[in-house]
Design an enzyme around this catalytic site. Structure first.
Site, PDB file in Angstrom:
ATOM      1  N   GLU A   1       0.876  -1.175   0.000  1.00  0.00           N
ATOM      2  CA  GLU A   1       0.000   0.000   0.000  1.00  0.00           C
ATOM      3  C   GLU A   1       0.905   1.213   0.000  1.00  0.00           C
ATOM      4  O   GLU A   1       1.743   1.362   0.873  1.00  0.00           O
ATOM      5  CB  GLU A   1      -0.900  -0.030   1.226  1.00  0.00           C
ATOM      6  CG  GLU A   1      -1.691  -1.336   1.274  1.00  0.00           C
ATOM      7  CD  GLU A   1      -2.741  -1.336   2.365  1.00  0.00           C
ATOM      8  OE1 GLU A   1      -3.391  -0.307   2.552  1.00  0.00           O
ATOM      9  OE2 GLU A   1      -2.899  -2.381   3.013  1.00  0.00           O
TER      10      GLU A   1
ATOM     11  N   CYS B   1      -1.835   9.112   4.145  1.00  0.00           N
ATOM     12  CA  CYS B   1      -1.824   8.712   2.743  1.00  0.00           C
ATOM     13  C   CYS B   1      -3.097   9.204   2.070  1.00  0.00           C
ATOM     14  O   CYS B   1      -3.124   9.435   0.872  1.00  0.00           O
ATOM     15  CB  CYS B   1      -1.699   7.210   2.632  1.00  0.00           C
ATOM     16  SG  CYS B   1      -2.894   6.358   3.638  1.00  0.00           S
TER      17      CYS B   1
HETATM   18  P1  NAD Z   1       8.701   4.723   3.829  1.00  0.00           P
HETATM   19  O1  NAD Z   1       8.476   4.077   2.512  1.00  0.00           O
HETATM   20  O2  NAD Z   1       9.812   5.674   3.946  1.00  0.00           O
HETATM   21  O3  NAD Z   1       8.956   3.606   4.943  1.00  0.00           O
HETATM   22  C1  NAD Z   1       8.038   2.545   5.163  1.00  0.00           C
HETATM   23  C2  NAD Z   1       8.774   1.398   5.820  1.00  0.00           C
HETATM   24  O4  NAD Z   1       9.702   0.826   4.884  1.00  0.00           O
HETATM   25  C3  NAD Z   1       9.601   1.795   7.042  1.00  0.00           C
HETATM   26  O5  NAD Z   1       9.445   0.811   8.041  1.00  0.00           O
HETATM   27  C4  NAD Z   1      10.999   1.820   6.482  1.00  0.00           C
HETATM   28  O6  NAD Z   1      11.992   1.636   7.461  1.00  0.00           O
HETATM   29  C5  NAD Z   1      10.954   0.659   5.520  1.00  0.00           C
HETATM   30  N1  NAD Z   1      12.032   0.601   4.520  1.00  0.00           N
HETATM   31  C6  NAD Z   1      12.790   1.608   4.032  1.00  0.00           C
HETATM   32  N2  NAD Z   1      13.653   1.149   3.119  1.00  0.00           N
HETATM   33  C7  NAD Z   1      13.442  -0.180   3.010  1.00  0.00           C
HETATM   34  C8  NAD Z   1      14.015  -1.227   2.209  1.00  0.00           C
HETATM   35  N3  NAD Z   1      14.973  -0.999   1.333  1.00  0.00           N
HETATM   36  N4  NAD Z   1      13.530  -2.473   2.356  1.00  0.00           N
HETATM   37  C9  NAD Z   1      12.533  -2.733   3.226  1.00  0.00           C
HETATM   38  N5  NAD Z   1      11.961  -1.796   4.001  1.00  0.00           N
HETATM   39  C10 NAD Z   1      12.411  -0.535   3.894  1.00  0.00           C
HETATM   40  O7  NAD Z   1       7.296   5.402   4.239  1.00  0.00           O
HETATM   41  P2  NAD Z   1       6.952   6.225   5.556  1.00  0.00           P
HETATM   42  O8  NAD Z   1       7.659   7.550   5.488  1.00  0.00           O
HETATM   43  O9  NAD Z   1       7.126   5.412   6.769  1.00  0.00           O
HETATM   44  O10 NAD Z   1       5.386   6.450   5.374  1.00  0.00           O
HETATM   45  C11 NAD Z   1       4.842   7.431   4.568  1.00  0.00           C
HETATM   46  C12 NAD Z   1       4.400   6.867   3.236  1.00  0.00           C
HETATM   47  O11 NAD Z   1       3.489   5.812   3.442  1.00  0.00           O
HETATM   48  C13 NAD Z   1       3.649   7.865   2.363  1.00  0.00           C
HETATM   49  O12 NAD Z   1       4.079   7.714   1.033  1.00  0.00           O
HETATM   50  C14 NAD Z   1       2.192   7.438   2.500  1.00  0.00           C
HETATM   51  O13 NAD Z   1       1.358   7.816   1.441  1.00  0.00           O
HETATM   52  C15 NAD Z   1       2.335   5.965   2.606  1.00  0.00           C
HETATM   53  N6  NAD Z   1       1.158   5.367   3.250  1.00  0.00           N
HETATM   54  C16 NAD Z   1       0.280   4.657   2.483  1.00  0.00           C
HETATM   55  C17 NAD Z   1      -0.868   4.103   3.062  1.00  0.00           C
HETATM   56  C18 NAD Z   1      -1.872   3.317   2.259  1.00  0.00           C
HETATM   57  O14 NAD Z   1      -2.717   2.669   2.864  1.00  0.00           O
HETATM   58  N7  NAD Z   1      -1.816   3.316   0.950  1.00  0.00           N
HETATM   59  C19 NAD Z   1      -1.080   4.267   4.426  1.00  0.00           C
HETATM   60  C20 NAD Z   1      -0.144   4.995   5.179  1.00  0.00           C
HETATM   61  C21 NAD Z   1       0.967   5.519   4.578  1.00  0.00           C
END
Ligand code: NAD
Length: 520
Positions: free
Chosen positions: A287, A321
């Site tokens: 997501e 999001c």
């Molecule tokens: P992010 O993508 O920076 O991080 C998400 C997670 O991924 C964290 O736990 C991070 O440590 C991990 N991560 C980072 N690099 C990685 C890698 N190489 N391999 C595996 N995991 C890795 O996102 P964020 O800043 O935590 O959250 C904000 C984002 O989430 C926004 O883009 C928002 O739109 C999205 N979001 C989407 C929904 C939805 O339901 N569609 C809901 C909430 C947030």
């Protein structure tokens, strides 16, 4: 006995003194624990590591919430190993029995709701009622998925040929890696984790670095629920150090991810590669982000529309999001709407989330602050500033991670600020000649997560239902605040792959359907 039908957990009523007073008490209790160390949790044991990361209060970075132990690749291997062991028994536990653990964990959350909320206010800067909504959603996910498991858990007889008994049923796929964002730090983590667990998939859970103390709440709730060792493992760690290793691991069968498009796409690409010893294709549920729009039709109820846009754009500092980042206004009502929006936005109070009189607080950390300020600059270059409201100096001088509430107009669909997700309090106003152009503009990004329309025209609302193509479309209400079941949530296009969380298809993603046919 039979379970009551599912219903959403009711929000607190802050007009009641008792509920109002509980929060500051919970907040000072959490403050007494500041600086505590959070170990990993693997196979029912706390595990301390040498590498740690401090989590701080974004309103005052000198306040350290806790010191969080960080998993490296060795801890990932250990956690995946014990989860793989646990899978052998867990997948055969009766669905009804697995559901009970979720109901117990939900009961724990209800009993500890004030403490769970207070932690979010301090660790990620959520306003009181927003923190309440997050914990309420976590409870809802567990109550709903418990019932869904029971619904799906009964084997179905297929056909009725004499001499043959054919049964269709589901079994958990294997070890699930759950990778969570910080913005709904309890709800989204609990949603993905509880879905996997209840389906029979032991979990290796990686919270977001800046919300790891909230994430540790899952350890407490599953301990309280008496979940068998190895079924839930908590391994906070730096994405850059252990993220790829977790995703690449040959013993991971399912990856449930919520976060940015960039990381989501990287995970999907890496998960497609088969590594030595790997025995299955990895299933990825991702997501991702949004660039959500609200359309203001020429006959919209402006009282509702202005408040709806304000709330959807600046609630929790626009860090949802589902947040609105583009408002698309029909030409004939443009001046009236923009005048009203400006007036309302200028009355917003900025300051720490723990003071309930503040509508908007700091963004989540220093990195987010830098990113949002940078997008603010782009917005100011591309358009014309309508509102730029700064936090008072008494708060910014402490180094709080504030960014201005920013609204710019004069933006068209080719501007960067109309295309890229900011994830902060930046709203652009766009002008449309008529309703169908407004829908075209709304659809003109790679994302398709949420959207909303304010209109009194049944014809236009019906047109939007078909042609405003997003996962969740809201008519005459804001684009945020999805509730489990009633507003099953999720998008498509670059907003994600997988079926809606809190909806009737979600659990199926964690299971393999099997068929056993007996010649009788
Ligand atoms: P992010 O993508 O920076 O991080 C998400 C997670 O991924 C964290 O736990 C991070 O440590 C991990 N991560 C980072 N690099 C990685 C890698 N190489 N391999 C595996 N995991 C890795 O996102 P964020 O800043 O935590 O959250 C904000 C984002 O989430 C926004 O883009 C928002 O739109 C999205 N979001 C989407 C929904 C939805 O339901 N569609 C809901 C909430 C947030």
């Amino acid at each position: 006995g039979e379970l009551e039908p599912f219903s959403n957990f009711p929000p607190s009523d802050f007009t009641e003194k008792e509920q109002r007073d509980a929060f500051p008490v919970a907040m000072s209790n959490i403050r007494k624990e500041f600086g505590k160390q959070y170990p990993l949790y693997i196979n029912g044991q706390d595990v301390v590591t040498g590498d740690t990361l401090d989590s701080y209060n974004p309103a005052d970075p000198s306040e350290i919430i806790g010191t969080v132990c960080q998993a490296g690749v060795a801890e990932v291997d250990k956690a995946v190993g014990v989860a793989k062991e646990a899978y052998i028994d867990w997948r055969n536990v009766e669905p009804r029995v697995r559901a009970q653990y979720l109901l117990k964990a939900a009961a724990y959350c209800k009993e500890n709701i004030n403490d769970l909320c207070a932690m979010q206010v301090l660790e990620v800067g959520k306003q009181w009622e927003q923190a309440q909504a997050d914990v309420g959603e976590a409870i809802d996910f567990m109550e709903y998925y418990a019932r869904e498991t029971i619904r799906l858990g009964e084997p179905r007889r297929m056909g009725n040929s004499p001499g043959e008994y054919s049964q269709y049923f589901y079994q958990g796929k294997g070890v699930a890696a759950v990778i969570a964002p910080w913005n709904f730090p309890l709800a989204i983590s609990v949603g993905m984790v509880s879905a996997a667990i209840v389906c029979g998939c032991p979990v290796v859970y990686k919270p977001a670095g800046i919300a790891s103390a909230v994430g540790h709440g899952l350890v407490d709730m599953f301990k309280a629920a008496g979940l068998p060792d190895g079924v839930f493992n908590y391994i906070p760690g730096r994405g850059s150090v252990m993220g790829d290793h977790l995703v690449d691991h040959p013993d991971i069968a399912v990856i449930a991810f919520t976060g940015s498009m960039e990381v989501g796409l990287r995970i999907q690409e890496r998960a497609a590669k088969v590594h030595p010893g790997q025995e299955h294709c990895k299933k990825v549920i991702a997501e991702m982000g949004g660039k959500n729009a609200i359309i203001i039709d020429d006959d919209a109820d402006l009282d509702e529309a202005v408040l709806g846009v304000l709330y959807a754009s600046f609630g929790f500092q626009g860090q949802k999001c589902s947040a609105c980042s583009r408002v698309i206004v029909l030409d004939s009502i443009y001046d009236r709407f923009v005048h009203r929006l400006k007036e309302a936005a200028e009355s917003v109070k900025l300051g720490p989330a723990e003071d309930p009189s503040n509508y908007m607080g700091p963004v989540v950390d220093k990195a987010a602050q830098k990113n949002v300020l940078n997008y603010g600059k782009i917005a100011e270059e591309e358009g014309k500033v309508l509102v730029k409201l700064e936090a008072p100096a008494e708060y910014t001088s402490k180094g709080g991670c504030y960014t201005p509430l920013l609204i710019v107009e004069g933006i068209t669909k080719n501007h960067r600020i109309a295309q890229e997700e900011v994830f902060g309090p930046v709203l652009v106003v766009m002008r449309a000649a008529d309703f169908s152009e407004a829908v075209d503009i709304a659809n003109s990004t790679r994302f398709a997560l949420t959207g909303a329309v304010y209109s009194r025209s049944p014809k236009n609302l019906e047109y939007a239902s078909k042609e405003f193509r997003v996962g969740n479309l809201y008519l005459n209400k804001p684009s945020v605040g999805a509730l489990v079941e009633r507003h099953a949530f999720g998008g498509f296009k670059m907003s994600g792959v997988g079926s809606k969380s809190g909806g009737p298809d979600y659990l199926l993603q964690f299971m393999d359907p099997r068929l056993v046919c007996e010649n009788t």
